[in-house]
Design an enzyme around this catalytic site. Structure first.
Site, PDB file in Angstrom:
ATOM      1  CB  CYS A 178       5.427   8.191  -8.642  1.00  0.00           C
ATOM      2  SG  CYS A 178       4.604   7.954 -10.221  1.00  0.00           S
ATOM      3  CG  ASP A 207      11.012   5.261  -3.525  1.00  0.00           C
ATOM      4  OD1 ASP A 207      11.206   5.179  -4.751  1.00  0.00           O
ATOM      5  OD2 ASP A 207       9.907   5.035  -2.978  1.00  0.00           O
ATOM      6  CB  CYS A 263       6.020   8.274 -14.735  1.00  0.00           C
ATOM      7  SG  CYS A 263       4.621   9.099 -14.079  1.00  0.00           S
TER       8      CYS A 263
HETATM    9  C1  LIG Z   1       0.665   7.373  -5.207  1.00  0.00           C
HETATM   10  C2  LIG Z   1       1.866   6.693  -5.797  1.00  0.00           C
HETATM   11  C3  LIG Z   1       1.865   6.355  -7.155  1.00  0.00           C
HETATM   12  C4  LIG Z   1       2.960   5.726  -7.730  1.00  0.00           C
HETATM   13  N1  LIG Z   1       2.902   5.403  -9.062  1.00  0.00           N
HETATM   14  C5  LIG Z   1       3.947   4.754  -9.626  1.00  0.00           C
HETATM   15  C6  LIG Z   1       3.892   4.351 -11.000  1.00  0.00           C
HETATM   16  O1  LIG Z   1       2.909   4.580 -11.696  1.00  0.00           O
HETATM   17  N2  LIG Z   1       4.958   3.701 -11.540  1.00  0.00           N
HETATM   18  C7  LIG Z   1       6.064   3.425 -10.779  1.00  0.00           C
HETATM   19  O2  LIG Z   1       6.997   2.816 -11.299  1.00  0.00           O
HETATM   20  N3  LIG Z   1       6.164   3.800  -9.484  1.00  0.00           N
HETATM   21  C8  LIG Z   1       5.133   4.454  -8.881  1.00  0.00           C
HETATM   22  N4  LIG Z   1       5.208   4.818  -7.548  1.00  0.00           N
HETATM   23  C9  LIG Z   1       6.505   4.697  -6.826  1.00  0.00           C
HETATM   24  C10 LIG Z   1       6.821   3.313  -6.291  1.00  0.00           C
HETATM   25  O3  LIG Z   1       5.769   2.806  -5.527  1.00  0.00           O
HETATM   26  C11 LIG Z   1       8.085   3.387  -5.445  1.00  0.00           C
HETATM   27  O4  LIG Z   1       9.082   4.041  -6.174  1.00  0.00           O
HETATM   28  C12 LIG Z   1       8.603   2.007  -5.051  1.00  0.00           C
HETATM   29  O5  LIG Z   1       7.696   1.384  -4.197  1.00  0.00           O
HETATM   30  C13 LIG Z   1       9.975   2.117  -4.401  1.00  0.00           C
HETATM   31  O6  LIG Z   1      10.376   0.922  -3.825  1.00  0.00           O
HETATM   32  P1  LIG Z   1      11.248   0.902  -2.494  1.00  0.00           P
HETATM   33  O7  LIG Z   1      11.498  -0.525  -2.199  1.00  0.00           O
HETATM   34  O8  LIG Z   1      12.390   1.827  -2.626  1.00  0.00           O
HETATM   35  O9  LIG Z   1      10.289   1.523  -1.373  1.00  0.00           O
HETATM   36  P2  LIG Z   1       8.986   0.872  -0.752  1.00  0.00           P
HETATM   37  O10 LIG Z   1       8.303   0.021  -1.727  1.00  0.00           O
HETATM   38  O11 LIG Z   1       8.242   2.005  -0.152  1.00  0.00           O
HETATM   39  O12 LIG Z   1       9.521  -0.086   0.407  1.00  0.00           O
HETATM   40  C14 LIG Z   1      10.297   0.366   1.490  1.00  0.00           C
HETATM   41  C15 LIG Z   1      10.175  -0.625   2.640  1.00  0.00           C
HETATM   42  O13 LIG Z   1      11.149  -0.330   3.641  1.00  0.00           O
HETATM   43  C16 LIG Z   1      10.558  -0.475   4.916  1.00  0.00           C
HETATM   44  N5  LIG Z   1      11.300   0.354   5.888  1.00  0.00           N
HETATM   45  C17 LIG Z   1      11.214   1.686   6.090  1.00  0.00           C
HETATM   46  N6  LIG Z   1      12.048   2.078   7.065  1.00  0.00           N
HETATM   47  C18 LIG Z   1      12.704   0.970   7.480  1.00  0.00           C
HETATM   48  C19 LIG Z   1      13.690   0.733   8.482  1.00  0.00           C
HETATM   49  N7  LIG Z   1      14.206   1.718   9.235  1.00  0.00           N
HETATM   50  N8  LIG Z   1      14.126  -0.536   8.654  1.00  0.00           N
HETATM   51  C20 LIG Z   1      13.633  -1.551   7.885  1.00  0.00           C
HETATM   52  N9  LIG Z   1      12.688  -1.380   6.949  1.00  0.00           N
HETATM   53  C21 LIG Z   1      12.226  -0.129   6.735  1.00  0.00           C
HETATM   54  C22 LIG Z   1       9.123  -0.064   4.730  1.00  0.00           C
HETATM   55  O14 LIG Z   1       8.291  -0.662   5.718  1.00  0.00           O
HETATM   56  C23 LIG Z   1       8.817  -0.580   3.320  1.00  0.00           C
HETATM   57  O15 LIG Z   1       8.240  -1.853   3.333  1.00  0.00           O
HETATM   58  C24 LIG Z   1       4.102   5.434  -6.936  1.00  0.00           C
HETATM   59  C25 LIG Z   1       4.096   5.747  -5.565  1.00  0.00           C
HETATM   60  C26 LIG Z   1       2.997   6.361  -4.991  1.00  0.00           C
HETATM   61  C27 LIG Z   1       3.007   6.676  -3.520  1.00  0.00           C
END
Ligand SMILES: Cc1cc2nc3c(=O)[nH]c(=O)nc-3n(C[C@H](O)[C@H](O)[C@H](O)COP(=O)(O)OP(=O)(O)OC[C@H]3O[C@@H](n4cnc5c(N)ncnc54)[C@H](O)[C@@H]3O)c2cc1C
Lengths: 117, 440
Positions: free
Chosen positions: B202, B339, B383
């Protein structure tokens, strides 16, 4: 947004008001609508005197709806930034106006005896 | 009884209307294909936004598959909520639910981290040493925040005592960030806000935070004694040029100062100074309040595996992936989503929503023996850029830096609107939850 489904819309509204409040509002709206239909059918005609008072209540309903939504969403009137905002706001006001008018009409009909007004 | 008849008729009419609405809504979604029988073992690393959404879609499409998720964190975090928590609008609990509650029926959660990934032998070793074999691997670990890269910073310092914020760190840190921001905007002084030079999730969030800092002071009537400076890591404020220009204009309008090519490397909480790496060498700026967002990288287990790009982002370790299909070019039974995926742009929950159906399509097509899938990811990233409490700009773009508005002609992309605020404040969380359930 990739796809906007009915389920997503319901979920959005549950989130907006909180699940309990949202369904309480839906139930209230349904009850009032049914009661309105009931008095219309019972009296078999629209009473224009009751209708006048209902109309007078419309601005109150409009303002109340707008104030409520602003409060729920941490917003102020000065946040209205473009045409779509104004349209949404007018829509909310219209729903509030019609909603309260129906409520006022129904309450009058239910408390006064049929035919008395 | 005429009354009864009338009522019944109108109720039927109403039900018909509702059913029509439902049919319309159902018709607008992708037609649900029949479930495919398989005995494939699918391993998903991470049960965050991407991992859970992936599992929900796959359990709905496949019958008989063994779908396993690995995630050591018992809490699920709704991260877009962190911004609202850090603005004092929501409590820390707003962003917290349990990981277990989102795991769909038909999938299993193993509450452990992946420690080692070996795509040559198709095995993942967990932290406790358990070896899990897979036929397909979906890497959805998100990213790690490298706090240690900011010298002098530690998470214990976050809060009003030191005037330090770190709203990326988690829900409770976002709440402490608000406590610090609240105290600062009551007192006045210099605020520093910025972003790291790495890829980040983000990229709009640091900008939102700058706007909200200014807005908080303005609402309190202390704007005159508050200075806000945004430290940009490059010569632009945002990766998409047209958005960057718009933000530059808004910053000027709102009196938010900007320094370019400043990358935070150290803070001194005692002296309240921050050191930035710049093209002209290190520069030191004073602060009374600073919000720290550190460099971001892939988790160690991913970084130390053969999965990352060999020639791109080598300090960050994002998983090598085809931009359109998110499939690994060297290990075709591996996909990256969310991400951790090594694609330009796309590190938002909104991107996850567009990436998941693409991987689903390619995976299911392969399992069903239909060869390659047809869906493609175009880099969609979105965003809702909050510019103050009550207003936001809905910024949506793709790989080519084109704006791709979802509601063209209705919700203008570069306009500060109340409706866009409503989307972020009320609709986003619900849409996110629906995505986790595979419904959006
Ligand atoms: C302050 C902030 C504001 C944001 N605002 C927005 C917004 O307005 N709009 C929007 O669309 N997005 C926004 N985002 C971004 C959004 O939250 C992320 O892009 C999204 O959560 C990505 O999903 P993900 O599953 O890739 O990662 P995450 O949701 O972070 O999940 C990753 C998971 O993997 C697990 N993990 C890590 N390492 C390991 C490992 N070695 N083995 C097994 N599991 C593991 C973690 O515990 C976690 O549960 C924002 C983020 C932040 C921090």
């Amino acid at each position: 947004m990739k796809q906007l489904t009915f389920g997503t819309l319901i979920a959005v509204f549950e989130e907006m008001f909180g699940r309990a409040l949202f369904w309480a509002l839906v139930a209230a709206a349904a009850v009032i609508t049914l009661a309105y239909l009931y008095v219309l059918i019972r009296d078999r005609a629209v009473s224009w005197r009751k209708f006048l008072l209902a109309q007078l209540s419309m601005p109150v309903g409009a303002v109340a709806a707008v104030v409520f939504v602003m409060w729920i969403t941490e917003s102020r009137l000065s946040d209205i930034g473009g045409p779509i905002d104004a349209i949404v706001l007018l829509g909310i006001a219209a729903v509030g106006a019609v909603g309260l008018a129906i409520l006022v009409y129904t309450v009058q009909s239910l408390v006064r005896r049929p035919g008395a007004g | 009884m005429p009354e009864r008849d009338h009522l019944a008729a109108s109720r039927r009419g109403f039900l018909g209307l509702a059913a029509g609405g439902l049919a319309l809504a159902a018709g607008s979604g992708a037609a649900r294909a029949a479930r495919v029988d398989t005995s494939a073992r699918i391993l998903i690393l991470g049960a965050g936004a991407a991992g859970v959404a992936m599992a929900s879609r796959l359990t709905a499409r496949l019958r008989g598959a063994t779908i396993t998720l690995l995630d050591p964190r018992p809490e699920h975090w709704y991260q877009p909520g962190f911004t609202l928590i850090a603005a004092g609008l929501k409590p820390a609990t707003y962003a917290v639910s349990s990981t277990a509650q989102w795991i769909p029926r038909g999938a299993t959660l193993v509450p452990e981290a992946a420690a080692e990934i070996d795509p040559e032998t198709n095995t993942v070793t967990t932290e406790s040493g358990t070896k899990l074999g897979y036929d397909f691997l979906i890497v959805a670990t998100g990213l790690v925040l490298d706090w240690a890269a900011i010298e002098g910073f530690s998470l214990d310092l976050v809060g009003p005592e030191h005037g330090i914020g770190a709203h990326y760190a988690g829900p409770s840190y976002a709440a402490r960030t608000w406590a610090a921001l609240d105290a600062f905007t009551s007192k006045g002084g210099q605020a520093l806000v910025g972003r790291p030079a790495t890829e980040m999730k983000c990229a709009g969030a640091p900008l939102k935070f700058a706007f909200l800092t200014e807005d908080t002071a303005a609402r309190k009537g202390t704007r005159g004694s508050v200075a806000v400076t945004y430290a940009a890591q490059s010569t632009a404020l945002f990766g998409v040029p047209i958005v960057s220009e718009k933000v530059r204009m808004l910053f000027a309008e709102r009196g938010i100062g900007v320094v370019y090519e400043h990358v935070l490397k150290a803070i001194d909480p005692g002296a309240r100074t921050a050191t930035y790496a710049t093209p002209e060498g290190d520069k030191v700026l004073d602060w009374d309040f600073i919000n720290v967002i550190p460099p971001m990288r892939a988790p160690a287990a991913v970084r130390n595996s053969p999965l990352p790009w060999a020639d791109k982002w080598t300090d960050q370790g994002w998983v090598e992936a085809d931009q359109a299909t998110l499939r690994h070019p060297r290990y075709p039974n591996v996909f990256a989503v969310g991400d951790v995926a090594g694609v330009p742009k796309g590190k938002t929950a909104a991107s996850v929503k567009w990436q998941v159906p693409v991987i689903e399509d390619h995976l299911v097509a392969e399992i069903a023996g239909r060869g390659e899938g047809t869906e493609r990811y175009d880099g969609y990233t979105s965003c809702p850029l909050i510019t103050r409490v009550g207003r936001a700009m809905l910024v949506e773009f793709d790989y080519r830096n084109n704006l791709v508005p979802s509601f063209p002609g209705i919700i203008a992309p570069l306009e500060e609107l109340w409706i866009s605020w409503l989307m972020k404040e009320v609709a986003l969380h619900a849409t996110y939850n629906a995505m986790l359930r595979g419904r959006a």
